[in-house]
Write a protein that holds these residues in place. Sequence first.
Motif, PDB file in Angstrom:
ATOM      1  N   GLY A 284      -8.624 -29.011 -29.953  1.00 20.99           N
ATOM      2  CA  GLY A 284      -7.202 -29.033 -30.266  1.00 20.99           C
ATOM      3  C   GLY A 284      -6.426 -29.115 -28.968  1.00 20.99           C
TER       4      GLY A 284
ATOM      5  N   ASN B 110       0.592 -31.987 -27.248  1.00 18.47           N
ATOM      6  CA  ASN B 110       1.032 -33.391 -27.270  1.00 18.47           C
ATOM      7  C   ASN B 110       1.535 -33.892 -25.922  1.00 18.47           C
ATOM      8  OD1 ASN B 110       3.548 -32.186 -27.068  1.00 18.47           O
ATOM      9  ND2 ASN B 110       4.097 -32.526 -29.214  1.00 18.47           N
TER      10      ASN B 110
ATOM     11  N   SER C 275      -5.514 -28.922 -35.351  1.00 16.11           N
ATOM     12  CA  SER C 275      -4.206 -28.628 -34.789  1.00 16.11           C
ATOM     13  C   SER C 275      -4.208 -27.180 -34.312  1.00 16.11           C
ATOM     14  CB  SER C 275      -3.105 -28.840 -35.832  1.00 16.11           C
ATOM     15  OG  SER C 275      -3.095 -30.184 -36.283  1.00 16.11           O
TER      16      SER C 275
ATOM     17  N   THR D 184       1.692 -28.763 -30.652  1.00 10.56           N
ATOM     18  CA  THR D 184       0.321 -29.180 -30.886  1.00 10.56           C
ATOM     19  C   THR D 184       0.255 -30.670 -31.191  1.00 10.56           C
ATOM     20  OG1 THR D 184      -1.697 -28.761 -32.168  1.00 10.56           O
ATOM     21  CG2 THR D 184       0.378 -28.681 -33.360  1.00 10.56           C
ATOM     22  N   LEU D 185      -0.810 -31.284 -30.752  1.00 10.51           N
ATOM     23  CA  LEU D 185      -1.100 -32.646 -31.162  1.00 10.51           C
ATOM     24  C   LEU D 185      -1.717 -32.578 -32.554  1.00 10.51           C
ATOM     25  CD1 LEU D 185      -0.962 -35.459 -29.695  1.00 10.51           C
ATOM     26  CD2 LEU D 185      -3.435 -35.223 -29.367  1.00 10.51           C
ATOM     27  N   PRO D 186      -1.239 -33.373 -33.503  1.00 14.93           N
ATOM     28  CA  PRO D 186      -1.860 -33.340 -34.829  1.00 14.93           C
ATOM     29  C   PRO D 186      -3.344 -33.645 -34.745  1.00 14.93           C
ATOM     30  CG  PRO D 186       0.195 -34.582 -34.886  1.00 14.93           C
ATOM     31  CD  PRO D 186      -0.101 -34.300 -33.437  1.00 14.93           C
ATOM     32  N   ALA D 187      -4.128 -32.994 -35.579  1.00 15.85           N
ATOM     33  CA  ALA D 187      -5.576 -33.188 -35.553  1.00 15.85           C
ATOM     34  C   ALA D 187      -5.942 -34.657 -35.738  1.00 15.85           C
ATOM     35  CB  ALA D 187      -6.225 -32.336 -36.642  1.00 15.85           C
TER      36      ALA D 187
ATOM     37  N   THR E  63      -4.371 -37.242 -34.710  1.00 20.04           N
ATOM     38  CA  THR E  63      -4.158 -37.978 -33.464  1.00 20.04           C
ATOM     39  C   THR E  63      -5.276 -37.707 -32.472  1.00 20.04           C
ATOM     40  OG1 THR E  63      -1.779 -37.787 -33.837  1.00 20.04           O
ATOM     41  CG2 THR E  63      -2.487 -38.473 -31.650  1.00 20.04           C
ATOM     42  N   THR E  64      -5.709 -36.444 -32.390  1.00 19.19           N
ATOM     43  CA  THR E  64      -6.836 -36.115 -31.517  1.00 19.19           C
ATOM     44  C   THR E  64      -8.095 -36.843 -31.956  1.00 19.19           C
ATOM     45  OG1 THR E  64      -5.894 -33.926 -31.076  1.00 19.19           O
ATOM     46  CG2 THR E  64      -8.230 -34.224 -30.575  1.00 19.19           C
TER      47      THR E  64
ATOM     48  N   ASP F   8      -9.186 -28.055 -40.894  1.00 17.11           N
ATOM     49  CA  ASP F   8      -7.946 -27.275 -40.925  1.00 17.11           C
ATOM     50  C   ASP F   8      -7.887 -26.249 -39.799  1.00 17.11           C
ATOM     51  OD1 ASP F   8      -6.967 -28.636 -43.124  1.00 17.11           O
ATOM     52  OD2 ASP F   8      -7.816 -27.202 -44.562  1.00 17.11           O
TER      53      ASP F   8
END
Length: 424
Positions: free
Chosen positions: A336, A339, A361, A368-371, A373-374, A389
Amino acid sequence: MSTLTSDRILERMMALHPKIIDLTLDRVWRLLDALGNPQNDLPPVIHIAGTNGKGSTLAMIRAGLEAAGHRCHAYTSPHLARFHERIRLNGELISEDHLTEVLDECHAVNGDAPITYFEITTCAALLAMARQPADYTLLEVGLGGRLDATNVIDRPALTVITPISMDHEHYLGDTLAAIAGEKAGILKRGVPCIVGPQADPAMEVIEAAAYRLGAPLLAHGQHWHATQEHGRLVYQDETGLRDLPLPNLPGHHQIENAGAALAVLRRLGAADVACEAAVSRAVWPARMQRLASGPLVDAAPEAEIWLDGGHNVAAGLALARHMAGLPSRPTHLVCGMLNTKDVAGFLRPLAGVADSLTAVSIPGEANTLPAETTALAARGVGMRAEIADTALDAVRRIAAQTPAARILVCGSLYLAGGILREHG
């Protein structure tokens, strides 16, 4: 003393400035002056800047000094589980009562004047440390150096610059030379500086700044060397050669951090007992820390669970090198990130050592970068990736498929802090 808890005062402090980061020293000087300039009453200061390795190096310096019988204050950031981790007085975490007292005092003196959270809490730390005798004060820069809230010490005993790499470009500049210029802002006229391994563009900037200030440099590769030989750490400087155990903090990069810490200790005249303690007794959580208990371990009892808060390209390279050197075992990442980070740059070196990545996330973190996007970035560098989650869900899923996996939870100190809070 106010009946407010430290958490409530910290929440109030968050509202004093619309930005989390706003680099300038004007507000800090104003509040310190109103507090009676406690920064001038600190025990001798060792001021540490750099992109990677600041905290580990500080932890090793502290372990060495304390083994030699010295009392040390320490200020580090960010905290992982509780704010109290940022302030150590004579080696012990500041108590809740003491923290509440100095936070409330700083808040009352500051009033409603604009000041960032880091600035006012740094003033509180300096106030607490100035009021209690000690032999040394170890100060870790929060961000950059030149305009960091810790850069208010006229004449520290020593400064230290650990390896510099690309990070926080929005605040510090988009070249290594520009970032090095900010880090070199902690140099003081005539004060010696211990310099860890640097790329040429960074070293050139540091050397130029040191020349202007007449600040002697003790640089890696020139004035001191630290290498791993036959399962030992070999440190050498003008005082001679020392054969020591490998650092108890895992990772090849800790050899270089240990070298900088040893250079500090030798400059201060520390004996061999301090040098050995520096490498064998230092504790620094969430830096390739293997978890021994807690929910993640309970969810995967046959697995190795590791935790690391590194989040930039240099950290990704260091993690990949360390993981590649471990005994062969199926390796999976739970990641995680914020951003503001170079996600692909962090993950690219890890693609060669990990069988998969599960993105999450960071709970409770607005940036946080959304999961998703990672995971997309991971696929972009050739990794098999999915999302979960929570980190606990990710570990359960990995353990169900590969019970004896090696699982590294990584990507952010904020994610690592949440994990450590859950682990008590």
